[in-house]
Write a protein that holds these residues in place. Sequence first.
Motif, short mmCIF file in Angstrom:
data_model
loop_
_atom_site.label_atom_id
_atom_site.label_comp_id
_atom_site.label_asym_id
_atom_site.label_seq_id
_atom_site.Cartn_x
_atom_site.Cartn_y
_atom_site.Cartn_z
N PRO A 27 0.83 -1.22 0.00
CA PRO A 27 0.00 0.00 0.00
C PRO A 27 0.86 1.26 0.00
O PRO A 27 2.01 1.24 0.44
N HIS A 28 0.25 2.34 -0.48
CA HIS A 28 1.00 3.57 -0.68
C HIS A 28 0.13 4.79 -0.37
O HIS A 28 -1.09 4.76 -0.58
N ILE A 29 0.76 5.84 0.14
CA ILE A 29 0.09 7.12 0.35
C ILE A 29 0.65 8.11 -0.66
O ILE A 29 1.83 8.46 -0.59
N PRO A 30 -0.15 8.57 -1.63
CA PRO A 30 0.35 9.53 -2.62
C PRO A 30 0.41 10.94 -2.04
O PRO A 30 0.05 11.18 -0.88
N GLY A 31 0.83 11.88 -2.88
CA GLY A 31 0.86 13.28 -2.49
C GLY A 31 2.26 13.86 -2.60
O GLY A 31 3.07 13.70 -1.68
N THR A 32 2.54 14.55 -3.70
CA THR A 32 3.87 15.10 -3.95
C THR A 32 4.18 16.27 -3.03
O THR A 32 5.36 16.50 -2.71
N ASP A 33 3.16 17.02 -2.61
CA ASP A 33 3.36 18.26 -1.87
C ASP A 33 2.74 18.19 -0.47
O ASP A 33 1.75 17.49 -0.27
N ALA A 34 3.32 18.96 0.44
CA ALA A 34 2.74 19.09 1.77
C ALA A 34 3.24 20.37 2.42
O ALA A 34 4.39 20.77 2.21
N ALA A 35 2.37 20.99 3.21
CA ALA A 35 2.76 22.14 4.03
C ALA A 35 2.14 21.94 5.40
O ALA A 35 0.97 21.56 5.52
N GLY A 36 2.94 22.19 6.44
CA GLY A 36 2.42 21.98 7.78
C GLY A 36 3.38 22.45 8.84
O GLY A 36 4.21 23.32 8.61
N VAL A 37 3.28 21.82 10.02
CA VAL A 37 4.04 22.24 11.19
C VAL A 37 4.84 21.05 11.71
O VAL A 37 4.30 19.94 11.86
N VAL A 38 6.11 21.27 12.00
CA VAL A 38 6.98 20.22 12.53
C VAL A 38 6.50 19.80 13.91
O VAL A 38 6.25 20.65 14.79
N THR A 39 6.34 18.48 14.11
CA THR A 39 5.97 17.97 15.43
C THR A 39 7.16 17.34 16.15
O THR A 39 7.20 17.32 17.38
#
Length: 331
Positions: free
Chosen positions: A63-75
């Motif tokens: 199984p795989h999670i796609p998504g080339t881009d992401a923006a967020g907050v370091v945890t």
Amino acid sequence: MTEHFSALVVRKSVNRTFNCELENLPLDFLPQHEVTIKVHYSSINYKDLMSCAGNPAVTRRFPHIPGTDAAGVVTSSQSPLFTPGDKVMVTCFPMGMNHFGGFSEYISVPASWVMPLPADMTMEQAMAFGTAGYTAAMCVDAITVAGVDNNKKIMVTGITGGVGCIAAAILCQLGYEICADFTTPQSYDFAVKMGATVLLPREELLVTQQQNLAKPRWHAAIDIVGGACLENLIKMTDEHGVIAAVGNASATQFSGNVLPFILRAISLIGINAELSSGDTKSRLWHLLATDWKPTNLMALYNTIKLAELPNLITNYQTQRPFGRIVVAMEP
């Protein structure tokens, strides 16, 4: 930090078909890398759609999670470059291909993939650009570095897509006159909305021309179509012009001749965001956050929720949206 998270998971069945569904996963489902990020926004790129379809040129392990881009907050971070609470983004790296990607409430990635969120840019705006927007910026940069004055005509093919619409918006902001192709009345209207003033049916760019040179119609071009379209763009570009080749929506191969290069001194430049240097990324992202940020940026994208993503992917080919799609992780 939560022990479970939601993500779009692509699974391969025993009969080699692929399906995408949202799943609630334990946090240890993620690979363990230097930086873990709580994702606030992602976006859809063409490679993501290929990954969701199980295209082996993009993704081989499931199984795989796609998504080339992401923006967020370091945890959490094992790197001295980042600390919890930092606003960051990941674009232009192999994330979402053979590494779990941004269609997920959490990601864990190498520190070298992480970039601080540019000043004067929100996380949503960063994903409105994403890899497609950065690629568009590379195309515009190639044109400006080549010295093409901003009173010249620029041809942008595939203006309804992510790269095309953002490239056109930036060029308009810089004062260039935009030419564009169209395939439907709806794409014609969208091209006009993006600022195109000269429009021609894509069929005109796909017709085989026997002559080695054609009458110049523009001074530079950004092409996502490839094939015969690229061949004709080369023939129709004026002296000292530049063509940024960035896609193959029509075909990967094209025929050509040397006369446009040796008689008109045009340049054909290949664009690959992943091969861009760190200095170039910093410079172009700064421009996207400031002088190159289109005043009509909000008109270039629509925002959907993560829960809406499976349905959009399923219907993408028959209900293909224009412009960019930003994915918000919050319900």
